[in-house]
Design an enzyme around this catalytic site. Structure first.
Site, short mmCIF file in Angstrom:
data_model
loop_
_atom_site.label_atom_id
_atom_site.label_comp_id
_atom_site.label_asym_id
_atom_site.label_seq_id
_atom_site.Cartn_x
_atom_site.Cartn_y
_atom_site.Cartn_z
N LYS A 259 -1.07 27.46 -32.34
CA LYS A 259 0.24 27.47 -31.72
C LYS A 259 1.03 28.66 -32.23
O LYS A 259 1.28 28.81 -33.42
CB LYS A 259 0.97 26.17 -32.04
CG LYS A 259 2.43 26.18 -31.63
CD LYS A 259 3.05 24.81 -31.65
CE LYS A 259 2.73 24.10 -30.36
NZ LYS A 259 3.37 22.82 -30.20
N ALA B 86 8.04 23.51 -26.09
CA ALA B 86 9.37 23.98 -26.47
C ALA B 86 9.30 24.96 -27.63
O ALA B 86 10.17 25.78 -27.81
CB ALA B 86 10.24 22.78 -26.86
N LEU C 260 -3.85 26.90 -23.73
CA LEU C 260 -4.04 25.45 -23.55
C LEU C 260 -2.78 24.78 -23.03
O LEU C 260 -2.82 23.78 -22.33
CB LEU C 260 -4.42 24.79 -24.88
CG LEU C 260 -5.79 25.12 -25.45
CD1 LEU C 260 -5.94 24.54 -26.86
CD2 LEU C 260 -6.89 24.55 -24.55
N GLY C 261 -1.64 25.30 -23.43
CA GLY C 261 -0.39 24.67 -22.99
C GLY C 261 0.81 25.40 -23.53
O GLY C 261 0.70 26.29 -24.38
N VAL D 119 0.29 27.38 -26.91
CA VAL D 119 -0.88 26.96 -27.67
C VAL D 119 -2.13 27.58 -27.06
O VAL D 119 -2.31 27.57 -25.84
CB VAL D 119 -1.02 25.42 -27.65
CG1 VAL D 119 -2.14 24.98 -28.58
CG2 VAL D 119 0.29 24.77 -28.05
N ASP E 45 10.96 14.68 -29.63
CA ASP E 45 10.49 15.13 -28.32
C ASP E 45 9.21 14.40 -27.92
O ASP E 45 8.21 15.02 -27.57
CB ASP E 45 10.27 16.65 -28.35
CG ASP E 45 10.21 17.25 -26.94
OD1 ASP E 45 10.55 16.54 -25.97
OD2 ASP E 45 9.78 18.41 -26.80
#
Ligand SMILES: *[C@@H]1O[C@H](CO)[C@@H](O)[C@H](O)[C@H]1NC(C)=O
Ligand SMILES: *[C@@H]1O[C@H](CO)[C@@H](O)[C@H](O)[C@H]1NC(C)=O
Ligand SMILES: *[C@@H]1O[C@H](CO)[C@@H](O)[C@H](O)[C@H]1NC(C)=O
Ligand SMILES: *[C@@H]1O[C@H](CO)[C@@H](O)[C@H](O)[C@H]1NC(C)=O
Ligand SMILES: *[C@@H]1O[C@H](CO)[C@@H](O)[C@H](O)[C@H]1NC(C)=O
Ligand SMILES: *[C@@H]1O[C@H](CO)[C@@H](O)[C@H](O)[C@H]1NC(C)=O
Length: 794
Positions: A533, A516, A512-513, A520, A627
């Site tokens: 994650k 840092a 999904l992504g 995920v 972040d």
């Protein structure tokens, strides 16, 4: 404020040794005395920095026993005995065994003594600015640091119960109306007081360093350390900083904090170089705007009764009697103002034709009302006051009318509320003078932070009480929650086996992504879709710390946060399982092909603000995200913003020494203090939020990637400032008609964004205030240039 090379530090370390070696014995023997004359030599500290003796009071034949800086032209007084007694020429100070310091007038009558009844060896004016009386077994019997006047010096500490008083005026050393107290509960407060009985009125500033639910969180000492940092030391050993580190010049400076006679608590520095013609410079002062700080109903506020407070260019209060009033004591502009006309029902003067009003714009006295008319018109408001023999002043604002009785308190100039004051007067009584000129024009004033002004407004007093009651309610509810959640620190998190997650994600197939902290993956568990994650390997990751952090994350529950469902902690493998967000990241939403609607964007911005405010202020352990960026904001099926990746920053650097030096976050979004090695506070998130907000407004990235075009536009924060400055918000939103139709809100959002990205973290609002401003509850004032030091265009 320059950075100083290391060799200077070394030099400073050795300097005291050299000085001591050169000095002769500077102790004050028992029996020594000083006489109050113009040429009397004071008792000097070994370095000569400080002197103890008599200072001639200007314009009088009187003297003040005091300690002052002796090497600089401004011999600023930093200590004097309680109440600042002045004594005539010829008075005497003597160090007497078993009595201590004794100040007596020329007739030999005691005026003041230090009341030290033990055997005394000697006294000494210490180089720290402390006068010490040393006893027979070389312990300190008495020292001036323990009896502060209006000033604290580096290495001075105030215990709970401690207090310092302001002076009465610039040149009158009698105790004034203001005091700074470290309360027994650990809260540091500024308040006015009744001068006769010392009864304390409501605080106009407080650090809120008291925590009845957890003693170790509350303040213990007010410490002014040897370097010049003022902070509250909590019982747990943690610090609550009053001096922000990047604000303090390092080098050859004197530092002091003083509760000034005008009620502002200020830290100053002054070059030690006597040839340097500079004067005392301000590091910080609290409160930021003393005129707005007074909410209590007793006492007169920052200025005297009926007087009106405004801020001058240096953020100091200025008091001026408005038309219809004049100074009671013409030599004390900060004092009370007397009215030309005092309402008197007994006089039988019922002919309303005899009365008139002095109309004052932008002046408000928020207390002293006895009747409120709502709704009403300006004319009805005036008529009502005219026909009411009690009414001295009527305040009119936004269809509301407040009738006031004398004397009026907490008077202030306030340009944000469009308020009018009508001061009743007898016709012909008021001299035809021009209305007083209040310093600072409207625009200057607006650029000061009067955030929150709307809340303090006239006679919103009733609203405030209501508001406070509601807040208290909410607070209590949260308190309850905390109590439930804290003990045991366990939550109903699910602990997964690694193999379970391998199966759920189909062997980590659907990415999904990437962030840092790790990658995920999409997963399915029963009927639920989840996001898994896989965390990168951490430096030194204790299992216990991991569990603690995960539990802290799991304890957060807010509609604008992504909820953690479970975790996996199998040997090397560390994974977190979150709810799945079907609409992806804010980044793809904002910067995709379709420009999302303005209303959608506003809704998302507010949601992020609420989530962040929760992390900062409402959850049981404060979480700084570190972040914030559009890639870390996810959208659920209803396009609500959900913050993800919070609580992880701490995990990643866990156990590494000097965590502060590790810059976390993402280029374009990180606050400048990361690069300055300054303490990282929740204000770093506010900065990142500001950048994000500007992105949401403009639908463009914070840093334009390698595109030809206007160089000015490359950095969004600069571009937004320029557009705002020039009143060209249409350029910023690229002619987004929906946004331009909603111009007021658009402007508000832009101003909030600019406030959030101020280079100076202190100027950035808290997320709570951000929400109030975005929602329009609190007026947003004109922001100043966000980066005054690096901005070249403005
Ligand atoms: C120097 O000071 C000490 C106390 O530190 C005192 O006992 C001694 O008498 C002083 N010596 C002289 C020469 O004044
Ligand atoms: C020091 O002073 C105390 C009284 O303050 C006295 O009791 C004690 O005997 C003294 N000690 C010496 C060594 O003189
Ligand atoms: C002067 O102050 C310093 C620092 O607080 C302390 O170490 C020193 O002992 C003091 N000197 C005297 C004579 O009290
Ligand atoms: C200082 O102010 C007090 C209170 O207003 C007054 O009583 C006193 O006389 C003043 N002292 C001087 C030296 O002006
Ligand atoms: C009280 O606060 C301290 C310091 O913040 C913290 O370490 C401790 O766990 C807290 N105790 C309770 C019972 O919450
Ligand atoms: C120092 O400042 C004062 C007042 O600002 C001024 O009158 C004087 O000339 C200055 N002296 C020097 C050497 O600059």
């Amino acid at each position: 404020m320059q950075r100083v090379a290391p060799y200077l530090i070394i030099l400073t370390l050795f300097l005291p040794l050299i000085v001591i070696a050169q000095q002769t014995n500077h102790s004050v023997p028992v029996g020594a005395s000083l006489t109050a004359t113009d040429d009397a030599k004071p008792w000097l500290s070994p370095s000569g920095d400080f002197a103890f003796g008599f200072q001639h009071i200007q314009g009088q034949d009187n003297f003040l026993l005091s300690i002052w800086y002796d090497k600089i032209p401004e011999k600023s007084i930093i200590w004097y005995p309680e109440g600042g007694p002045t004594v005539p020429r010829g008075s005497k100070l003597e160090l007497i065994d078993r009595r201590g310091l004794v100040l007596s007038d020329p007739q030999g009558r005691d005026v003041w003594t230090s009341e030290s009844s033990s055997d005394i060896s000697y006294g000494v004016m210490n180089d720290t600015g402390n006068f010490v009386i040393v006893g027979n077994e070389s312990h300190n019997i008495w020292d001036s640091f323990n009896f502060p006047a209006d000033t604290m010096l580096p290495s001075q500490v105030m215990e709970r119960g401690g207090v310092i008083y302001s002076k009465m005026s610039r040149s009158n050393f009698t105790r004034g109306r203001f005091q700074l107290r470290l309360l027994q509960d650990g809260n540091l407060v500024l308040n006015t007081r009744d001068v006769a009985t010392n009864y304390a009125y409501a605080n106009y500033y407080e650090t809120k360093t008291d925590d009845p639910s957890n003693q170790s969180n509350s303040g213990d000492q007010l410490v002014f350390d040897a370097v010049g940092y003022l902070y509250i030391l909590k019982r747990s050993g943690r610090r609550f900083d009053l001096t922000p580190s990047q604000e303090l010049p390092f080098g050859n400076y004197y530092h002091r904090v003083t509760l000034d006679f005008d009620g502002v608590f200020t830290q100053y520095y002054h070059s030690k170089d006597s040839t340097d013609n500079s004067s005392w410079e301000r590091v910080w002062s609290y409160p930021e705007n003393i005129c707005l700080g007074f909410l209590g109903t007793e006492g007169s506020g920052a200025c005297g009764f009926n007087n009106v407070c405004s801020l001058d260019q240096n953020n100091r209060p200025k008091c001026e009697c408005p038309r219809g009033f004049s100074l009671l004591d013409p030599s004390d502009p900060y004092g009370d103002c007397k009215p030309y006309f005092f309402p008197n029902c007994a006089e039988g003067d019922s002919n309303v034709d005899n009365f008139d009003f002095v109309e004052l714009k932008d002046i408000d006295w928020p207390t002293s009302d006895y009747e409120i008319m709502n709704p009403t018109s300006e004319q009805d408001c005036k008529n009502a006051c005219l026909n009411d023999c009690f009414c001295a002043v009527a305040i009119y604002r936004g269809n509301k009318c407040w009738k006031k009785k004398l004397p009026l308190s907490n008077g202030k100039v306030d340009y944000s509320l469009n308020v009018k004051a009508f001061v009743k007067s007898r016709k012909g009584d008021i001299p035809l003078e021009s209305p007083p000129h209040f310093s600072g024009n409207k625009n200057d004033r607006e650029s000061l932070i009067i955030v929150g002004a709307a809340l303090f407004g006239t006679s919103v007093f009733v609203n405030i009480v209501l508001f406070l009651v509601i807040c208290l309610g909410i607070f209590l509810i949260y308190k309850k929650k905390d109590i439930k959640l804290n003990p045991g620190a366990e939550t109903n998190l699910i602990r997964f086996k690694y193999q379970q997650l391998v199966r759920a994600t189909n062997g980590f197939k659907d990415e999904l992504g990437k962030g840092a902290f790790g990658i995920v993956y999409k997963g399915v568990m029963g009927t639920n879709t989840v996001a898994v994650k896989k965390l990168n390997r951490m430096a030194q990751d204790g299992e216990k710390e991991f569990r603690t952090e995960v539990n802290a994350i799991a304890r957060t529950h807010h509609r604008n946060l992504v909820q953690l469902l479970g975790f996996c902690d199998d040997g090397e493998q560390r994974l977190l399982v979150y709810e799945y967000m079907s609409n992806g990241t804010l980044a793809s939403f904002l910067f995709g092909n379709m420009r999302p609607s303005w209303n959608h964007r506003c809704h998302i911005a507010l949601g992020i603000a609420k989530g962040l405010s929760y992390l900062h202020e409402e959850c049981s352990t404060q979480i700084i995200h570190c972040d914030i960026k559009p890639q870390n904001i996810l959208l659920d099926e209803y396009y609500n913003a959900r913050i993800s990746d919070f609580g992880l920053a701490k995990l990643l650097v866990m156990n590494q020494s000097g965590t502060n030096t590790v810059i976390r976050g993402t280029k374009g979004y990180v606050a400048p203090e990361w690069f300055r090695n300054a303490p990282v506070t929740i204000k770093v998130d506010v900065y990142s939020f500001g950048v994000l907000l500007l992105e949401i407004i403009s639908c463009r990235k914070s840093v334009k990637d390698n595109e030809s075009g206007n160089e000015y536009e490359a950095i969004l924060t600069d571009w937004a400032w320029d557009c705002y400055q020039e009143g060209r918000l249409d350029l910023l939103v690229e002619n987004d008609l929906e946004a331009l139709d909603d111009y007021k809100k658009l402007k508000t959002f832009v101003m909030v964004g600019i406030w959030c990205v101020q280079e100076n973290p202190l100027l950035r609002p808290t997320m709570r205030t951000v929400i109030q401003m975005l929602e329009g509850v609190v007026e947003v004032t004109k922001p100043s240039c966000p980066s005054p030091f690096s901005h070249t265009l403005g």
